[in-house]
Every structure is written in structure tokens, then in C-alpha cells.
Motif scaffolding. Sequence first.
Motif, PDB file in Angstrom:
ATOM      1  N   PHE A 159       1.913  29.293  32.895  1.00  0.00           N
ATOM      2  CA  PHE A 159       1.593  29.973  34.153  1.00  0.00           C
ATOM      3  C   PHE A 159       2.865  30.558  34.768  1.00  0.00           C
ATOM      4  CE2 PHE A 159       0.758  30.177  38.698  1.00  0.00           C
ATOM      5  CZ  PHE A 159      -0.577  30.526  38.794  1.00  0.00           C
ATOM      6  N   ASP A 160       2.803  31.812  35.187  1.00  0.00           N
ATOM      7  CA  ASP A 160       3.953  32.505  35.774  1.00  0.00           C
ATOM      8  C   ASP A 160       3.992  32.223  37.280  1.00  0.00           C
ATOM      9  OD1 ASP A 160       5.923  34.252  36.692  1.00  0.00           O
ATOM     10  OD2 ASP A 160       5.343  35.853  35.313  1.00  0.00           O
ATOM     11  N   LEU A 161       4.723  31.165  37.662  1.00  0.00           N
ATOM     12  CA  LEU A 161       4.765  30.763  39.064  1.00  0.00           C
ATOM     13  C   LEU A 161       5.372  31.835  39.954  1.00  0.00           C
ATOM     14  CD1 LEU A 161       5.803  26.996  38.944  1.00  0.00           C
ATOM     15  CD2 LEU A 161       3.799  27.935  40.105  1.00  0.00           C
ATOM     16  N   ALA A 162       6.437  32.463  39.500  1.00  0.00           N
ATOM     17  CA  ALA A 162       7.105  33.479  40.314  1.00  0.00           C
ATOM     18  C   ALA A 162       6.163  34.647  40.594  1.00  0.00           C
ATOM     19  CB  ALA A 162       8.370  33.968  39.619  1.00  0.00           C
ATOM     20  N   ALA A 163       5.428  35.077  39.575  1.00  0.00           N
ATOM     21  CA  ALA A 163       4.493  36.184  39.755  1.00  0.00           C
ATOM     22  C   ALA A 163       3.376  35.804  40.719  1.00  0.00           C
ATOM     23  CB  ALA A 163       3.911  36.607  38.415  1.00  0.00           C
ATOM     24  N   ALA A 164       2.887  34.563  40.605  1.00  0.00           N
ATOM     25  CA  ALA A 164       1.828  34.103  41.507  1.00  0.00           C
ATOM     26  C   ALA A 164       2.317  34.064  42.951  1.00  0.00           C
ATOM     27  CB  ALA A 164       1.336  32.727  41.073  1.00  0.00           C
ATOM     28  N   GLN A 165       3.537  33.579  43.149  1.00  0.00           N
ATOM     29  CA  GLN A 165       4.086  33.502  44.498  1.00  0.00           C
ATOM     30  C   GLN A 165       4.330  34.898  45.072  1.00  0.00           C
ATOM     31  OE1 GLN A 165       7.316  30.964  43.383  1.00  0.00           O
ATOM     32  NE2 GLN A 165       6.242  29.083  43.920  1.00  0.00           N
ATOM     33  N   ASN A 166       4.779  35.822  44.237  1.00  0.00           N
ATOM     34  CA  ASN A 166       4.974  37.197  44.706  1.00  0.00           C
ATOM     35  C   ASN A 166       3.650  37.836  45.115  1.00  0.00           C
ATOM     36  OD1 ASN A 166       7.747  37.150  44.330  1.00  0.00           O
ATOM     37  ND2 ASN A 166       7.633  37.991  42.251  1.00  0.00           N
ATOM     38  N   GLY A 171       1.293  40.776  47.576  1.00  0.00           N
ATOM     39  CA  GLY A 171       0.276  41.469  46.805  1.00  0.00           C
ATOM     40  C   GLY A 171       0.764  42.130  45.535  1.00  0.00           C
ATOM     41  N   THR A 172       2.012  41.831  45.094  1.00  0.00           N
ATOM     42  CA  THR A 172       2.520  42.400  43.847  1.00  0.00           C
ATOM     43  C   THR A 172       1.597  42.030  42.683  1.00  0.00           C
ATOM     44  OG1 THR A 172       4.796  42.215  44.634  1.00  0.00           O
ATOM     45  CG2 THR A 172       4.470  42.472  42.256  1.00  0.00           C
ATOM     46  N   PRO A 173       1.096  42.989  41.927  1.00  0.00           N
ATOM     47  CA  PRO A 173       0.174  42.677  40.824  1.00  0.00           C
ATOM     48  C   PRO A 173       0.803  41.726  39.808  1.00  0.00           C
ATOM     49  CG  PRO A 173       0.178  45.032  41.285  1.00  0.00           C
ATOM     50  CD  PRO A 173       1.309  44.445  42.084  1.00  0.00           C
ATOM     51  N   ILE A 174      -0.046  40.885  39.229  1.00  0.00           N
ATOM     52  CA  ILE A 174       0.393  39.922  38.215  1.00  0.00           C
ATOM     53  C   ILE A 174       0.141  40.510  36.837  1.00  0.00           C
ATOM     54  CG2 ILE A 174       0.049  37.608  37.275  1.00  0.00           C
ATOM     55  CD1 ILE A 174      -0.920  36.744  40.055  1.00  0.00           C
ATOM     56  N   ALA A 175       1.186  40.629  36.041  1.00  0.00           N
ATOM     57  CA  ALA A 175       1.054  41.244  34.720  1.00  0.00           C
ATOM     58  C   ALA A 175       0.368  40.313  33.718  1.00  0.00           C
ATOM     59  CB  ALA A 175       2.437  41.654  34.203  1.00  0.00           C
ATOM     60  N   ASP A 176       0.674  39.014  33.790  1.00  0.00           N
ATOM     61  CA  ASP A 176       0.122  38.074  32.822  1.00  0.00           C
ATOM     62  C   ASP A 176      -1.348  37.796  33.128  1.00  0.00           C
ATOM     63  OD1 ASP A 176       0.382  36.001  30.669  1.00  0.00           O
ATOM     64  OD2 ASP A 176      -0.079  34.665  32.346  1.00  0.00           O
ATOM     65  N   LYS A 177      -2.229  38.104  32.190  1.00  0.00           N
ATOM     66  CA  LYS A 177      -3.673  37.985  32.426  1.00  0.00           C
ATOM     67  C   LYS A 177      -4.098  36.540  32.679  1.00  0.00           C
ATOM     68  CE  LYS A 177      -5.082  42.108  29.823  1.00  0.00           C
ATOM     69  NZ  LYS A 177      -5.882  42.614  28.683  1.00  0.00           N
ATOM     70  N   SER A 178      -3.495  35.594  31.945  1.00  0.00           N
ATOM     71  CA  SER A 178      -3.870  34.194  32.121  1.00  0.00           C
ATOM     72  C   SER A 178      -3.491  33.703  33.513  1.00  0.00           C
ATOM     73  CB  SER A 178      -3.192  33.331  31.051  1.00  0.00           C
ATOM     74  OG  SER A 178      -3.502  31.965  31.245  1.00  0.00           O
ATOM     75  N   THR A 179      -2.294  34.076  33.967  1.00  0.00           N
ATOM     76  CA  THR A 179      -1.858  33.672  35.303  1.00  0.00           C
ATOM     77  C   THR A 179      -2.773  34.268  36.368  1.00  0.00           C
ATOM     78  OG1 THR A 179       0.451  33.467  34.602  1.00  0.00           O
ATOM     79  CG2 THR A 179       0.048  33.768  36.953  1.00  0.00           C
ATOM     80  N   ALA A 180      -3.095  35.543  36.222  1.00  0.00           N
ATOM     81  CA  ALA A 180      -3.978  36.205  37.187  1.00  0.00           C
ATOM     82  C   ALA A 180      -5.343  35.538  37.215  1.00  0.00           C
ATOM     83  CB  ALA A 180      -4.108  37.681  36.842  1.00  0.00           C
ATOM     84  N   TRP A 181      -5.870  35.183  36.048  1.00  0.00           N
ATOM     85  CA  TRP A 181      -7.187  34.545  35.958  1.00  0.00           C
ATOM     86  C   TRP A 181      -7.170  33.181  36.642  1.00  0.00           C
ATOM     87  CZ3 TRP A 181      -8.666  30.121  33.031  1.00  0.00           C
ATOM     88  CH2 TRP A 181     -10.052  29.895  32.992  1.00  0.00           C
ATOM     89  N   LEU A 182      -6.144  32.370  36.370  1.00  0.00           N
ATOM     90  CA  LEU A 182      -6.062  31.035  36.953  1.00  0.00           C
ATOM     91  C   LEU A 182      -5.898  31.099  38.470  1.00  0.00           C
ATOM     92  CD1 LEU A 182      -3.801  29.343  34.265  1.00  0.00           C
ATOM     93  CD2 LEU A 182      -6.126  28.620  34.855  1.00  0.00           C
ATOM     94  N   LEU A 183      -5.057  32.015  38.954  1.00  0.00           N
ATOM     95  CA  LEU A 183      -4.852  32.130  40.393  1.00  0.00           C
ATOM     96  C   LEU A 183      -6.129  32.606  41.081  1.00  0.00           C
ATOM     97  CD1 LEU A 183      -2.897  31.859  42.745  1.00  0.00           C
ATOM     98  CD2 LEU A 183      -2.215  34.235  42.368  1.00  0.00           C
TER      99      LEU A 183
END
Length: 272
Positions: A159-166, A171-183
Motif C-alpha cells: 500500500f502506498d501510504l504517501a499517495a494515500a495521505q496526499n 485530492g492528488t490522484p493515486i496512481a497505484d490501483k491497489s492503493t486506490a481500491w483499498l482507500l
Amino acid sequence: MSVPGKPQAAVAMHNIEGASAGLNVAAFDPDTAADLPPVFLIHGFASSIDLNWVKSGWVAALNRAGRRVLSVDLPGHGKSTSPYDLDSYTPGKIRADLLQVLIDEGVRPLRDGDPSSGVDLVGYSLGSRLAWEFGATQPELVRRMVLGGPNPHDVLADFDLAAAQNFLNDGTPIADKSTAWLLNMAQLVPSNDVFALLALVQAVKLEPFDPTDAVPKMPILLVAGDLDERAKAMTLLAELSGRAEQRIIAGRTHENIVTSREFKDAAIEFLG
């Protein structure tokens, strides 16, 4: 008369080393009990007892089969407390909490000639990971296990924690599909404390899942939907176990496998 799917009595808060673990525990008793051990249900990430097991029909189905059901909201989930310290969320700490819950609920070690001794585990997704490790480290307690949506690869560890926090900050889009799905899954339930769930993710990263570290030796049923990309490698878990059966359910994904009647029926038959 008891009502299947509803807790029959308030369950006392459980203490771990003299302090409250803040975990919500529920017990569901059947009208007529089978001479078999209780079934302990462990839910998935961003879910709860109610969402994963009650509303999906699991508790009612198990009660109809005569099984006493125990379950717990994992820390940061459901009605359990949401601490922000990482130690509360490490898989090792959670397993210790689960062990204490079972002891407090009267689960006894397996004993020859006593069919009601021990406990059966049913885990889903993250709950399957916890059940695998629990069964491997507590073989004197666990009789059989059913693992739904299991995955030998640790999705939360990636899970990309930095991307999720951003994303949460601006509202910065999350590139990693798995991270976006979990969040997204974490945010779908209004009562979820997203920042507590991110603390859980961070703690899991400290103890990523490696199923080869400890392998459970009791009989296991592995169940996944044929549309579940995350569970396609569950054959690796079966090979490690040497005592595992596999069941693929047509038309089901990782998200909706838990509502499948075929899954429930297969689990009840296996645990019976």
C-alpha cells in the motif's frame, strides 16, 4: 427463543496484560447447539462483525447449523477503539489480542474424545492472513480453518501510504490501483476512522505476511471467486499446507465472495 444473527448477551471488554484492548467482541448462540467447537470469525480490512458476518448471513447460517459463533471487531474497525499508536495494529499484537479473547470466552485446548474442544476459524481477506498465522502458532487450539479470499502475497504491505495521505490532504490522484481500491473501500463505510486504518497499514508494513514463516497443519478450506485477481495464487498456500482443499466459486470477486451461499454451505460442511 434466541434470534440467529443477533448477540445473545453483552460481552465484557477483554483485558490484555491488565489493560483494556478496546475490542468489541460478540457472541451468537444457536437455539440448539451441536456438539462441536465454537466458530471464530475474523473480518477483512475496513470491515466489521456487522458488515462482514451479520449482514452477509454468515452468523445466521452458522447458528442454524448449531454452531456457536464468536467474532471481534479488529482495532480501528467497527465498534472497537481506534488508537493511533502502531503497536496496537501489528499482526503479532492483534493475534495476541485474539488469543486472549478466545481464552476469555472459554475456548479450551483440543482434547481427544471431546468434540467441543478447541475452535474453528473462518477468516476473510486480511482475516485469512491473521487466521493462517494464528493457526500456525496456536495448533493446540485450532481444529479446522476456512480462509476466504486468501493471498500468499501481502497486499497491504504494498500500500502506498504517501499517495494515500496526499489524496486525503489535497485530492492528488493515486496512481497505484491497489492503493486506490483499498482507500476507497475504507472510505465507503462512514463510521470508519480512515487515519486509524492507515495506522494499521503502516503497522502491517512492519510485519509483512510471509506464509512460509509458520505453516498451519490442521485441515484448511481455501475459497476464492474465479474473478478474484488477489486470490489466484492461493494454490501456493495449499501446497505449503499439504492438508488444504480448494474451492473456486464462479462469478464471484474478492468483494462479493463473502455473500455467496455456496461459500457458506461449503464452509459449514467442511467444519462439520
